[in-house]
Design an enzyme around this catalytic site. Structure first.
Site, PDB file in Angstrom:
ATOM      1  N   HIS A 197     -29.663 -16.313 -14.769  1.00 57.82           N
ATOM      2  CA  HIS A 197     -29.375 -16.953 -13.494  1.00 57.82           C
ATOM      3  C   HIS A 197     -28.870 -15.911 -12.518  1.00 57.82           C
ATOM      4  O   HIS A 197     -28.178 -14.976 -12.915  1.00 57.82           O
ATOM      5  CB  HIS A 197     -28.310 -18.050 -13.689  1.00 57.82           C
ATOM      6  N   ASP A 201     -31.849 -25.561 -17.247  1.00 51.59           N
ATOM      7  CA  ASP A 201     -33.225 -25.941 -17.536  1.00 51.59           C
ATOM      8  C   ASP A 201     -33.619 -25.763 -18.995  1.00 51.59           C
ATOM      9  O   ASP A 201     -34.671 -26.237 -19.408  1.00 51.59           O
ATOM     10  CB  ASP A 201     -34.186 -25.121 -16.664  1.00 51.59           C
TER      11      ASP A 201
HETATM   12  N1  CMC Z   1     -35.755 -13.398 -19.639  1.00 53.08           N
HETATM   13  C1  CMC Z   1     -35.736 -12.066 -19.893  1.00 53.08           C
HETATM   14  N2  CMC Z   1     -35.150 -11.149 -19.103  1.00 53.08           N
HETATM   15  C2  CMC Z   1     -34.580 -11.603 -17.983  1.00 53.08           C
HETATM   16  C3  CMC Z   1     -34.562 -12.984 -17.649  1.00 53.08           C
HETATM   17  C4  CMC Z   1     -35.171 -13.878 -18.519  1.00 53.08           C
HETATM   18  N3  CMC Z   1     -35.188 -15.202 -18.276  1.00 53.08           N
HETATM   19  N4  CMC Z   1     -33.913 -13.136 -16.481  1.00 53.08           N
HETATM   20  C5  CMC Z   1     -33.540 -11.910 -16.091  1.00 53.08           C
HETATM   21  N5  CMC Z   1     -33.946 -10.989 -17.008  1.00 53.08           N
HETATM   22  C6  CMC Z   1     -33.686  -9.545 -16.981  1.00 53.08           C
HETATM   23  C7  CMC Z   1     -34.582  -8.820 -15.994  1.00 53.08           C
HETATM   24  O1  CMC Z   1     -35.764  -8.368 -16.612  1.00 53.08           O
HETATM   25  C8  CMC Z   1     -33.684  -7.689 -15.575  1.00 53.08           C
HETATM   26  O2  CMC Z   1     -33.674  -6.718 -16.593  1.00 53.08           O
HETATM   27  P1  CMC Z   1     -33.639  -5.130 -16.207  1.00 53.08           P
HETATM   28  O3  CMC Z   1     -32.333  -4.917 -15.493  1.00 53.08           O
HETATM   29  O4  CMC Z   1     -33.757  -4.423 -17.490  1.00 53.08           O
HETATM   30  O5  CMC Z   1     -34.805  -4.901 -15.269  1.00 53.08           O
HETATM   31  C9  CMC Z   1     -32.287  -8.304 -15.548  1.00 53.08           C
HETATM   32  O6  CMC Z   1     -32.345  -9.376 -16.497  1.00 53.08           O
HETATM   33  C10 CMC Z   1     -31.883  -8.857 -14.183  1.00 53.08           C
HETATM   34  O7  CMC Z   1     -32.936  -9.695 -13.727  1.00 53.08           O
HETATM   35  P2  CMC Z   1     -33.207 -10.088 -12.232  1.00 53.08           P
HETATM   36  O8  CMC Z   1     -34.627 -10.528 -12.087  1.00 53.08           O
HETATM   37  O9  CMC Z   1     -32.724  -8.975 -11.330  1.00 53.08           O
HETATM   38  O10 CMC Z   1     -32.218 -11.303 -12.049  1.00 53.08           O
HETATM   39  P3  CMC Z   1     -32.274 -12.363 -10.889  1.00 53.08           P
HETATM   40  O11 CMC Z   1     -30.881 -12.703 -10.612  1.00 53.08           O
HETATM   41  O12 CMC Z   1     -33.098 -11.881  -9.747  1.00 53.08           O
HETATM   42  O13 CMC Z   1     -33.072 -13.572 -11.573  1.00 53.08           O
HETATM   43  C11 CMC Z   1     -33.677 -15.684 -12.371  1.00 53.08           C
HETATM   44  C12 CMC Z   1     -32.554 -14.827 -11.782  1.00 53.08           C
HETATM   45  C13 CMC Z   1     -33.169 -17.110 -12.599  1.00 53.08           C
HETATM   46  C14 CMC Z   1     -34.872 -15.750 -11.383  1.00 53.08           C
HETATM   47  C15 CMC Z   1     -34.144 -15.048 -13.714  1.00 53.08           C
HETATM   48  O14 CMC Z   1     -33.068 -14.984 -14.619  1.00 53.08           O
HETATM   49  C16 CMC Z   1     -35.324 -15.786 -14.337  1.00 53.08           C
HETATM   50  O15 CMC Z   1     -36.476 -15.517 -13.955  1.00 53.08           O
HETATM   51  N6  CMC Z   1     -35.057 -16.727 -15.292  1.00 53.08           N
HETATM   52  C17 CMC Z   1     -36.100 -17.525 -15.865  1.00 53.08           C
HETATM   53  C18 CMC Z   1     -36.419 -18.680 -14.947  1.00 53.08           C
HETATM   54  C19 CMC Z   1     -35.345 -19.754 -14.993  1.00 53.08           C
HETATM   55  O16 CMC Z   1     -34.901 -20.176 -16.043  1.00 53.08           O
HETATM   56  N7  CMC Z   1     -34.967 -20.233 -13.796  1.00 53.08           N
HETATM   57  C20 CMC Z   1     -34.020 -21.344 -13.664  1.00 53.08           C
HETATM   58  C21 CMC Z   1     -32.775 -20.980 -12.961  1.00 53.08           C
HETATM   59  S1  CMC Z   1     -31.540 -22.285 -13.107  1.00 53.08           S
HETATM   60  C22 CMC Z   1     -32.159 -23.591 -12.185  1.00 53.08           C
HETATM   61  C23 CMC Z   1     -32.211 -23.314 -10.747  1.00 53.08           C
HETATM   62  O17 CMC Z   1     -31.189 -22.917 -10.151  1.00 53.08           O
HETATM   63  O18 CMC Z   1     -33.266 -23.551 -10.145  1.00 53.08           O
END
Ligand code: CMC
Length: 427
Positions: free
Chosen positions: A303, A361
């Protein structure tokens, strides 16, 4: 911390005021920064930018805390009803008994849709995704309820909020019925919000829906868990759309469009698909390896704000167990996969290092499936619940004297001015 931050740029030092909230990190006020420095700040994804002042929801992502108007989400989910939470988000305080009764009456008596509105659904293809129907149908509300689109009239703002909270379940149930090819079911005023919604979804002319208190309570709790979440992508979309003076129905339609994405509201559908794809516990290590190889992400994990267990996920996991037990599906193989996947991920260095925990989720897909909803409806249910958060945030923005049209700037890296090339001279 000092009351001003200093930025040195181009041989000049600029003092920027530091604003303090009631809790949470202080905020550097950069509103005068461009005028004084002739430079912009750069923050794609708004990871360091507060876009507004708000009194509605507070999240401490490191501690895993979510408060609505100061109340913990866990306590609200256990002790309140969804309509209680709606009133809280809209008005700032929990309602007393008389206020609750009046609010419930108002919402109940706004659940019907204009008769002509029903014909609107027929324009969609039968196989239309229910979220596509939601985006179009909710936007169309502004064509039916003109008398509550004057954003400068506080009474009309409140009527539009009531209409949206009340009519969303009716529209969502119609999107579901249209998708499944069954006749629409009208709302009934003797039922609670969640009961009414479940009945409009699952009742058919041949057989009425039988109320089940465990499942109704679970539906209501799922609505509570999704009611608001501070300045997330869809809420920011609603605020940005509203900042131009667009009517509330159009703004909520914009929020629904944003919510649809798999990184936001679409994640529960993706999380369930992922659990189905893994299928059995023995396939988990191989799947986790794919995540580490960055071939895909673990859906329902991670998240932007929570760097700890999402407090909504705790309640959702409990609700998931209750629902599966009630429907006699305690041995659902997908639940086994989810529990084991969570256990492995929470003890794996890759996930610990990145502070990746289950979000709301992760368990909501299995729960909603057990309630009888197909995956296509998951984000629709999220939209029904989030409507109160969107409209409360929209209302707060309109009532904030400091609000302006949202207009971010950019770091331009495109071509410089150049002479026009006639078509016969183009390479
Ligand atoms: N699985 C594997 N690795 C992950 C994931 C994941 N679900 N989420 C983040 N990472 C890793 C990412 O690869 C990165 O690693 P590195 O630093 O080595 O490159 C690190 O964690 C930081 O990731 P980020 O993309 O910079 O983080 P973000 O804050 O931009 O992303 C997120 C947040 C929710 C988009 C992401 O965690 C994600 O895609 N999760 C899966 C989708 C999901 O479950 N979304 C629902 C969110 S809760 C409901 C809502 O609010 O809508």
């Amino acid at each position: 911390m000092a009351d001003t931050a200093k930025i040195s740029i181009g041989g000049k030092t600029i003092d920027l005021p530091i604003l303090k909230g009631t809790t949470g990190p202080d905020v550097v006020d950069i509103r005068k920064y461009y005028a004084e420095s002739d430079t912009f700040t750069y923050d794609p994804g708004f990871t360091s930018t507060a876009s507004c002042e708000s009194k509605i929801t507070y999240i401490d992502g490191d501690a895993g805390i979510l408060l609505h108007r100061g109340y913990k989400i866990g306590e609200l989910a256990e002790q309140s009803t969804f309509l209680d939470v709606c009133y809280l988000l809209l008005h700032g305080e929990l309602p007393n008994a008389a206020q609750y009764e009046e609010f419930e009456h108002t919402i109940t008596y706004h659940t019907m849709l204009h008769e002509q509105f029903d014909r609107f659904f027929q324009g969609f293809r039968r196989d239309a995704h229910p979220m596509a129907i939601m985006t179009g149908a909710v936007g169309a509300l502004s064509a039916f309820y003109h008398d509550s689109t004057d954003i400068n009239d506080p009474e009309q703002r409140m009527i539009s909020a009531h209409r949206l909270i009340a009519k969303m379940p009716t529209i969502a149930a119609r999107a579901f019925k249209y998708f499944t090819g069954q006749p629409f079911v009208h709302p009934r005023n003797d039922l609670s919000y969640a009961e009414n919604f479940l009945r409009m979804c699952f009742s058919v002319p041949a057989e009425d829906w039988k109320p089940n208190p465990v499942l109704t309570r679970a539906m209501d709790r799922i609505f509570i868990l999704h009611a608001d979440h501070e300045q997330n992508a869809s809420t920011s979309t609603v605020r940005l759309a509203g900042s131009s003076g667009a009517n509330p129905f159009a703004c909520i339609a914009a929020g629904i469009a944003c919510l649809w994405g798999p990184a936001h509201g679409g994640a529960n559908e993706e999380a369930l698909n992922m659990l189905k794809e893994i299928g059995t516990v023995d396939k988990i290590p191989e799947y986790i390896q794919g995540v580490k190889d960055r071939r895909y992400r673990l859906m329902g994990f991670g998240h932007r704000v929570y760097k700890n267990y999402d407090p909504r996920a705790t309640v959702m996991q409990k609700t998931c167990h209750e629902v599966l037990k009630e429907v006699g599906d305690e041995n659902d193989p997908l639940l086994k996969v989810a529990l084991e996947l969570e256990r492995i991920a929470l003890s794996d260095e890759y996930f610990i290092e990145r502070k990746l925990y289950p979000n709301v989720d992760f368990y909501s897909g299995i729960t909603l499936r057990a309630l009888g909803f197909p995956a296509e409806m998951f984000t629709v249910l999220f939209a029904v619940a989030r409507t109160v958060g969107w409209i409360s945030q929209w209302k707060e923005m309109i009532e904030d004297p400091a609000y302006k049209i949202g207009r971010p700037r950019q770091l331009y890296t495109g071509a410089l001015e150049r002479p026009y090339v006639p078509v016969d001279k183009r390479p």
